[in-house]
Scaffold this active site. Sequence first.
Site, mmCIF file in Angstrom:
data_model
loop_
_atom_site.group_PDB
_atom_site.id
_atom_site.type_symbol
_atom_site.label_atom_id
_atom_site.label_comp_id
_atom_site.label_asym_id
_atom_site.label_seq_id
_atom_site.Cartn_x
_atom_site.Cartn_y
_atom_site.Cartn_z
ATOM 1 N N THR A 69 0.859 -1.174 0.000
ATOM 2 C CA THR A 69 0.000 0.000 0.000
ATOM 3 C C THR A 69 0.905 1.237 0.000
ATOM 4 O O THR A 69 2.106 1.119 -0.240
ATOM 5 C CB THR A 69 -1.011 -0.071 1.177
ATOM 6 N N LYS A 73 3.598 1.718 -4.177
ATOM 7 C CA LYS A 73 2.994 1.041 -5.328
ATOM 8 C C LYS A 73 3.782 1.269 -6.615
ATOM 9 O O LYS A 73 3.799 0.427 -7.495
ATOM 10 C CB LYS A 73 1.542 1.495 -5.523
ATOM 11 N N ASP A 109 -6.206 -4.321 -8.082
ATOM 12 C CA ASP A 109 -7.323 -3.395 -7.793
ATOM 13 C C ASP A 109 -8.390 -3.476 -8.883
ATOM 14 O O ASP A 109 -9.589 -3.499 -8.608
ATOM 15 C CB ASP A 109 -6.819 -1.946 -7.736
ATOM 16 N N GLY A 133 -12.570 10.102 -12.725
ATOM 17 C CA GLY A 133 -11.241 10.093 -12.127
ATOM 18 C C GLY A 133 -10.187 9.667 -13.130
ATOM 19 O O GLY A 133 -10.505 9.113 -14.194
ATOM 20 N N GLY A 135 -6.820 9.007 -11.452
ATOM 21 C CA GLY A 135 -5.729 8.828 -10.491
ATOM 22 C C GLY A 135 -5.150 7.427 -10.570
ATOM 23 O O GLY A 135 -5.385 6.692 -11.543
ATOM 24 N N ASN A 157 -12.207 13.796 -15.664
ATOM 25 C CA ASN A 157 -11.357 14.089 -14.515
ATOM 26 C C ASN A 157 -11.270 15.591 -14.300
ATOM 27 O O ASN A 157 -11.329 16.366 -15.256
ATOM 28 C CB ASN A 157 -9.955 13.513 -14.740
ATOM 29 N N GLY A 254 -16.985 0.451 -2.426
ATOM 30 C CA GLY A 254 -15.664 -0.141 -2.664
ATOM 31 C C GLY A 254 -15.364 -1.409 -1.881
ATOM 32 O O GLY A 254 -14.319 -2.025 -2.078
HETATM 33 N N1 LIG Z 1 -12.085 -0.226 -2.730
HETATM 34 C C1 LIG Z 1 -10.807 -0.450 -2.892
HETATM 35 O O1 LIG Z 1 -10.312 -1.572 -2.765
HETATM 36 C C2 LIG Z 1 -9.929 0.708 -3.293
HETATM 37 C C3 LIG Z 1 -8.585 0.498 -3.629
HETATM 38 C C4 LIG Z 1 -7.804 1.615 -3.993
HETATM 39 C C5 LIG Z 1 -8.391 2.900 -4.020
HETATM 40 N N2 LIG Z 1 -9.695 3.041 -3.675
HETATM 41 C C6 LIG Z 1 -10.335 4.378 -3.700
HETATM 42 O O2 LIG Z 1 -10.216 4.913 -5.006
HETATM 43 C C7 LIG Z 1 -10.204 6.341 -4.953
HETATM 44 C C8 LIG Z 1 -9.052 6.879 -5.770
HETATM 45 O O3 LIG Z 1 -7.819 6.359 -5.312
HETATM 46 P P1 LIG Z 1 -6.461 6.686 -6.107
HETATM 47 O O4 LIG Z 1 -5.408 5.849 -5.480
HETATM 48 O O5 LIG Z 1 -6.673 6.608 -7.557
HETATM 49 O O6 LIG Z 1 -6.235 8.225 -5.672
HETATM 50 P P2 LIG Z 1 -5.354 9.331 -6.437
HETATM 51 O O7 LIG Z 1 -4.302 8.732 -7.278
HETATM 52 O O8 LIG Z 1 -4.952 10.308 -5.373
HETATM 53 O O9 LIG Z 1 -6.405 10.060 -7.429
HETATM 54 C C9 LIG Z 1 -7.412 10.871 -6.910
HETATM 55 C C10 LIG Z 1 -8.466 11.156 -7.954
HETATM 56 O O10 LIG Z 1 -9.510 11.920 -7.344
HETATM 57 C C11 LIG Z 1 -9.624 13.180 -8.016
HETATM 58 N N3 LIG Z 1 -9.929 14.240 -7.056
HETATM 59 C C12 LIG Z 1 -9.343 14.454 -5.866
HETATM 60 N N4 LIG Z 1 -9.906 15.525 -5.246
HETATM 61 C C13 LIG Z 1 -10.858 15.983 -6.093
HETATM 62 C C14 LIG Z 1 -11.788 17.081 -6.039
HETATM 63 N N5 LIG Z 1 -11.835 17.898 -4.981
HETATM 64 N N6 LIG Z 1 -12.633 17.261 -7.074
HETATM 65 C C15 LIG Z 1 -12.601 16.424 -8.147
HETATM 66 N N7 LIG Z 1 -11.747 15.376 -8.264
HETATM 67 C C16 LIG Z 1 -10.884 15.172 -7.235
HETATM 68 C C17 LIG Z 1 -8.263 13.416 -8.656
HETATM 69 O O11 LIG Z 1 -8.401 14.342 -9.714
HETATM 70 P P3 LIG Z 1 -7.106 15.167 -10.226
HETATM 71 O O12 LIG Z 1 -6.373 14.232 -11.166
HETATM 72 O O13 LIG Z 1 -7.676 16.345 -10.920
HETATM 73 O O14 LIG Z 1 -6.287 15.518 -9.024
HETATM 74 C C18 LIG Z 1 -7.953 11.982 -9.146
HETATM 75 O O15 LIG Z 1 -8.686 11.665 -10.283
HETATM 76 C C19 LIG Z 1 -10.117 6.690 -3.464
HETATM 77 O O16 LIG Z 1 -11.418 6.993 -3.030
HETATM 78 C C20 LIG Z 1 -9.639 5.399 -2.814
HETATM 79 O O17 LIG Z 1 -10.053 5.259 -1.484
HETATM 80 C C21 LIG Z 1 -10.468 1.992 -3.323
#
Ligand SMILES: NC(=O)c1ccc[n+]([C@@H]2O[C@H](COP(=O)([O-])OP(=O)(O)OC[C@H]3O[C@@H](n4cnc5c(N)ncnc54)[C@H](OP(=O)(O)O)[C@@H]3O)[C@@H](O)[C@H]2O)c1
Length: 307
Positions: A69, A73, A109, A133, A135, A157, A254
Amino acid sequence: MVFRADSDTQIYFQIGDPLRFATAAVLHNAMFAYANVNAVSINKVVKKGELGRFIEGVKDLDIDGFDITMPHKQDVIPFLDEMDDISREFQSVNHVNYRNGKLIGTTLDGIGMRLAIEAEGVDLRGKNVLILGAGGVTGPVAAEICKAGASRMAVLNRTPEKAETLAGQLEKHFAAEFMPDAMTPETLCRYAREADVVVQCTCLGMLDKHVDFEDLSFVGQLPPHAFVADCVIFPERTSLLRAAESRGIRGINGFGMLIWQQKAMLKFHCGVDVDDGFYDAGEEAIYTALALRAARDQRDARRAAGK
Ligand SMILES: NC(=O)c1ccc[n+]([C@@H]2O[C@H](COP(=O)([O-])OP(=O)(O)OC[C@H]3O[C@@H](n4cnc5c(N)ncnc54)[C@H](OP(=O)(O)O)[C@@H]3O)[C@@H](O)[C@H]2O)c1
């Protein structure tokens, strides 16, 4: 069941920093028990910059593998001997197996989300999917949805350049039609009208991030047969899922993504196929881990207050 380690016990670690909120080791141990695999998973805090030393230890001690984690990664990639195309494309690895002297990495994932959606009876073949998204988690999730046969995919995004980059990466591997765009109330409404499935991969709605959709009117544009999958685990019902439900549109959070990933984890690390009964065991393990965490937090708060 009492777990007894012996000389055949496979040893896995969950590594990251911080790990206080991580439930993966508990989940993996429940899965090993369910699948009757003689293996144990142990939490190990590995700080940024310590990964090389940890990996030397894995090789020296012939450790079987580890789950990764934050913040490793991406950092783990230079240490790997092999990885699959999608993990390489999106530079994301969350499981590493050490086998025959080689470190083999993958990201699970995406498959977790795909299996969670399919478990709800949604057939992704030929579907029009709206991805929110761009990210770290979005690429592997979108790739698995393409593998499952989605034919059109809008990627919206906040930072539109990242949506364009991601769509370009997907185009290299899949024949679907990709539509990258900025995420605004207008684009959300426009793409929602034709979406069969929405997959929410941003941080919006997460309990501890305190940011949420300012405008959920796009949910009103979804066709009645649409399905919404949210990557967010806490809260269990995000504002997006509640808005969908109020229209009678089905959705999942999730949790499913996290638990279905375990089926792929058992296959990747141990070569074992499990029946779908593993899901209940996984869910119980997570709720147990959460209850233990809450109890620990209460104890720490009591001690801090000198009681
Ligand atoms: N269920 C599971 O097993 C699992 C596993 C992994 C992750 N997740 C979840 O997946 C989600 C994303 O994770 P990640 O690792 O991809 O995170 P990340 O790399 O930090 O990406 C964050 C994403 O959210 C967007 N974002 C953040 N703040 C925002 C705002 N105020 N308004 C609009 N868009 C916003 C970002 O847009 P920008 O590119 O414009 O910054 C980007 O697209 C999280 O909620 C995490 O908890 C779940």
